[in-house]
Design a protein around this motif. Structure first.
Motif, PDB file in Angstrom:
ATOM      1  N   UNK A 284       0.937  -1.352   0.084  1.00  0.00           N
ATOM      2  CA  UNK A 284      -0.076  -0.050  -0.088  1.00  0.00           C
ATOM      3  C   UNK A 284       0.944   1.404   0.017  1.00  0.00           C
ATOM      4  N   UNK A 285       2.017   1.181   0.575  1.00  0.00           N
ATOM      5  CA  UNK A 285       2.832   2.475   0.601  1.00  0.00           C
ATOM      6  C   UNK A 285       3.575   2.675  -0.658  1.00  0.00           C
ATOM      7  N   UNK A 286       3.642   1.552  -1.681  1.00  0.00           N
ATOM      8  CA  UNK A 286       4.150   1.931  -2.737  1.00  0.00           C
ATOM      9  C   UNK A 286       3.081   2.389  -3.801  1.00  0.00           C
ATOM     10  N   UNK A 287       2.017   1.968  -3.502  1.00  0.00           N
ATOM     11  CA  UNK A 287       0.718   2.397  -4.225  1.00  0.00           C
ATOM     12  C   UNK A 287       0.557   3.859  -4.050  1.00  0.00           C
ATOM     13  N   UNK A 288       0.576   4.210  -2.824  1.00  0.00           N
ATOM     14  CA  UNK A 288       0.466   5.666  -2.457  1.00  0.00           C
ATOM     15  C   UNK A 288       1.717   6.612  -3.235  1.00  0.00           C
ATOM     16  N   UNK A 289       2.738   6.033  -3.147  1.00  0.00           N
ATOM     17  CA  UNK A 289       3.919   6.607  -3.809  1.00  0.00           C
ATOM     18  C   UNK A 289       3.584   6.802  -5.242  1.00  0.00           C
ATOM     19  N   UNK A 290       2.867   5.956  -5.858  1.00  0.00           N
ATOM     20  CA  UNK A 290       2.626   6.037  -7.370  1.00  0.00           C
ATOM     21  C   UNK A 290       1.265   6.915  -7.734  1.00  0.00           C
ATOM     22  N   UNK A 291       0.746   7.558  -6.383  1.00  0.00           N
ATOM     23  CA  UNK A 291      -0.436   8.296  -6.604  1.00  0.00           C
ATOM     24  C   UNK A 291      -1.818   7.657  -6.521  1.00  0.00           C
ATOM     25  N   UNK A 292      -1.926   6.198  -6.192  1.00  0.00           N
ATOM     26  CA  UNK A 292      -2.807   5.411  -6.035  1.00  0.00           C
ATOM     27  C   UNK A 292      -3.444   5.458  -4.504  1.00  0.00           C
ATOM     28  N   UNK A 293      -4.586   6.005  -4.291  1.00  0.00           N
ATOM     29  CA  UNK A 293      -5.136   6.179  -2.940  1.00  0.00           C
ATOM     30  C   UNK A 293      -6.135   5.251  -2.574  1.00  0.00           C
ATOM     31  N   UNK A 294      -5.694   4.351  -1.540  1.00  0.00           N
ATOM     32  CA  UNK A 294      -6.832   3.491  -1.293  1.00  0.00           C
ATOM     33  C   UNK A 294      -8.019   4.191  -0.472  1.00  0.00           C
ATOM     34  N   UNK A 295      -9.316   3.779  -0.667  1.00  0.00           N
ATOM     35  CA  UNK A 295     -10.341   4.562  -0.168  1.00  0.00           C
ATOM     36  C   UNK A 295     -10.789   3.612   1.189  1.00  0.00           C
ATOM     37  N   UNK A 296     -10.179   2.916   1.523  1.00  0.00           N
ATOM     38  CA  UNK A 296     -10.555   2.010   2.928  1.00  0.00           C
ATOM     39  C   UNK A 296      -9.286   1.875   3.618  1.00  0.00           C
ATOM     40  N   UNK A 297      -9.226   1.208   4.645  1.00  0.00           N
ATOM     41  CA  UNK A 297      -8.266   1.103   5.613  1.00  0.00           C
ATOM     42  C   UNK A 297      -7.350  -0.105   5.004  1.00  0.00           C
ATOM     43  N   UNK A 298      -6.140   0.045   5.107  1.00  0.00           N
ATOM     44  CA  UNK A 298      -5.137  -1.078   4.879  1.00  0.00           C
ATOM     45  C   UNK A 298      -4.075  -0.770   5.396  1.00  0.00           C
ATOM     46  N   UNK A 299      -3.038  -1.631   6.103  1.00  0.00           N
ATOM     47  CA  UNK A 299      -1.795  -1.003   6.515  1.00  0.00           C
ATOM     48  C   UNK A 299      -0.932  -1.027   5.338  1.00  0.00           C
ATOM     49  N   UNK A 300       0.108  -0.185   5.771  1.00  0.00           N
ATOM     50  CA  UNK A 300       1.074   0.515   4.912  1.00  0.00           C
ATOM     51  C   UNK A 300       1.847  -0.836   4.155  1.00  0.00           C
ATOM     52  N   UNK A 301       2.065  -1.921   4.742  1.00  0.00           N
ATOM     53  CA  UNK A 301       2.987  -3.122   4.486  1.00  0.00           C
ATOM     54  C   UNK A 301       1.978  -4.279   3.677  1.00  0.00           C
ATOM     55  N   UNK A 302       0.740  -4.165   3.815  1.00  0.00           N
ATOM     56  CA  UNK A 302      -0.226  -5.130   3.101  1.00  0.00           C
ATOM     57  C   UNK A 302       0.057  -4.863   1.698  1.00  0.00           C
ATOM     58  N   UNK A 303       0.316  -6.204   0.921  1.00  0.00           N
ATOM     59  CA  UNK A 303       0.279  -6.346  -0.260  1.00  0.00           C
ATOM     60  C   UNK A 303      -1.196  -6.038  -1.146  1.00  0.00           C
ATOM     61  N   UNK A 304      -1.054  -5.464  -2.264  1.00  0.00           N
ATOM     62  CA  UNK A 304      -2.467  -5.427  -3.014  1.00  0.00           C
ATOM     63  C   UNK A 304      -1.953  -5.338  -4.492  1.00  0.00           C
ATOM     64  N   UNK A 305      -2.926  -5.694  -5.441  1.00  0.00           N
ATOM     65  CA  UNK A 305      -2.896  -5.930  -6.922  1.00  0.00           C
ATOM     66  C   UNK A 305      -4.010  -4.784  -7.465  1.00  0.00           C
TER      67      UNK A 305
END
Length: 348
Positions: A284-305
């Motif tokens: 999630x941290x890497x997604x935020x760095x790319x400008x992709x913002x989660x609209x729900x709660x996930x920890x920064x180290x959680x993996x997502x596609x």
């Protein structure tokens, strides 16, 4: 389950009439051996695995091949191959058809119906009750539509036909093992592809993962709501559901996002057409760095596609490992998305 494409429901509107007709045109694979001779082979295999003669006779006696089952299986293959182009149907249109208000309301009623069992399931299995109920809703409309095909006859027909003999012969022998363990012959009714009960389990899944949720000594996934939802929850736990993590969250994806830079190079051995639509996995941290913002709660180290089912201009989702667990039940993005979103609506 498993359950994937072989478990697509093909319900018989007039089961007794449709299933009573003798088989006519058969594929070449089936013509190598008569149906009765094949069942004798199956009986020998079952005996070698310790199945009792009474269960063998109770399941196999009097069976005849069912042409309707073969026709439905061929139709299923045809529809799968016809969707092999690079275009995908609209996810929004699919959701509009499947996640109707009636289904959402039915899910909320079902959740109320199971009462305190919902909390117990979450404590014992770590799976949210609304996810379990959403599966129940998609599979059988909360128990209203469980199928009218004789399971042994369907499985014997599909095994004899030969296209997926190893799979269906295994399930046919497991039906006999179910009878040996106390399941009545008259309960063995379900979909044309051999799935049954509220959660549409295959026999092998029933033997391995069905549970006695109400403590009456019977794993009754046909009539007991508690056994049914506990068994679905047990399936999800076995498939690796991660407690406390959502299946996905909506995501804001900027217009200038570099989608080619996040494309997945995964060569999935199973359901590649499903997984090719997902990005590579990032934190999630890497997604935020790319400008992709989660609209729900996930920890920064959680993996997502990232998954944008209807393209960049439509809603996007960050999928977690739990989304893959839903895919274990039925390997379809349309199915998994509709289950997850239905669960969210049920929980509101």
């Amino acid at each position: 389950m498993t359950i994937s494409a072989i478990k697509k429901m093909g319900l018989c509107a007039a089961a007794l009439m449709l299933c009573a007709n003798p088989i006519t045109a058969l594929p070449a694979a089936a013509q190598n051996q008569s149906f009765d001779a094949y069942l004798q082979d199956v009986a020998r295999h079952a005996r070698s695995e310790g199945v009792s003669q009474s269960a063998i006779d109770g399941v196999l006696s009097g069976l005849t091949p069912n042409q309707r089952v073969i026709d439905l299986d061929r139709d299923n293959v045809g529809s799968s191959s016809s969707s092999s182009s690079n275009s995908f149907p609209s996810m929004a249109a699919y959701l509009q058809r499947h996640n109707t208000q009636a289904r959402i309301d039915g899910g909320r009623r079902a959740l109320t119906r199971i009462g305190s069992t919902a909390n117990r399931i979450e404590r014992e299995y770590g799976v949210p009750a609304e996810i379990v109920v959403a599966i129940w809703g998609h599979e059988t409309s909360y128990g209203a539509v469980m199928g009218g095909f004789d399971l042994p006859r369907s499985l014997a027909t599909l095994a004899w036909e030969g296209r997926r003999r190893d799979l269906f012969e295994r399930e046919l022998i497991d039906v006999m093992k179910m009878v040996d363990r106390g399941v009545r012959r008259d309960q063995l009714v379900g979909s044309w592809a051999g799935a049954f009960g509220n959660g549409q389990f295959l026999p092998s899944i029933y033997l391995r993962l069905a549970v006695d949720g109400d403590g009456d000594g019977d794993r009754d996934i046909w009539n007991s709501d508690v056994d049914s939802v506990a068994s679905i929850a047990n399936y999800f736990r076995d498939a690796g559901w991660r407690s406390g993590q959502p299946w996905a969250v909506r995501a804001y994806v900027p217009n200038n996002a570099n989608r080619s830079g996040i494309a997945s190079s995964l060569n999935a051995p199973v359901c590649p057409r499903v997984h090719e639509r997902h990005s590579r996995w990032l934190t999630i941290r890497e997604w935020r760095e790319r400008g992709v913002q989660p609209q729900g709660s996930l920890p920064d180290d959680a993996l997502a596609a990232l998954f944008e089912p209807d393209g960049p201009a439509a809603p996007g989702y960050l999928l977690t490992q739990n989304y893959r667990v839903i895919l274990e039940y039925n390997c379809s993005n349309y199915y998994a998305m509709s289950v997850g979103l239905l669960a969210d609506e049920i929980a509101r």
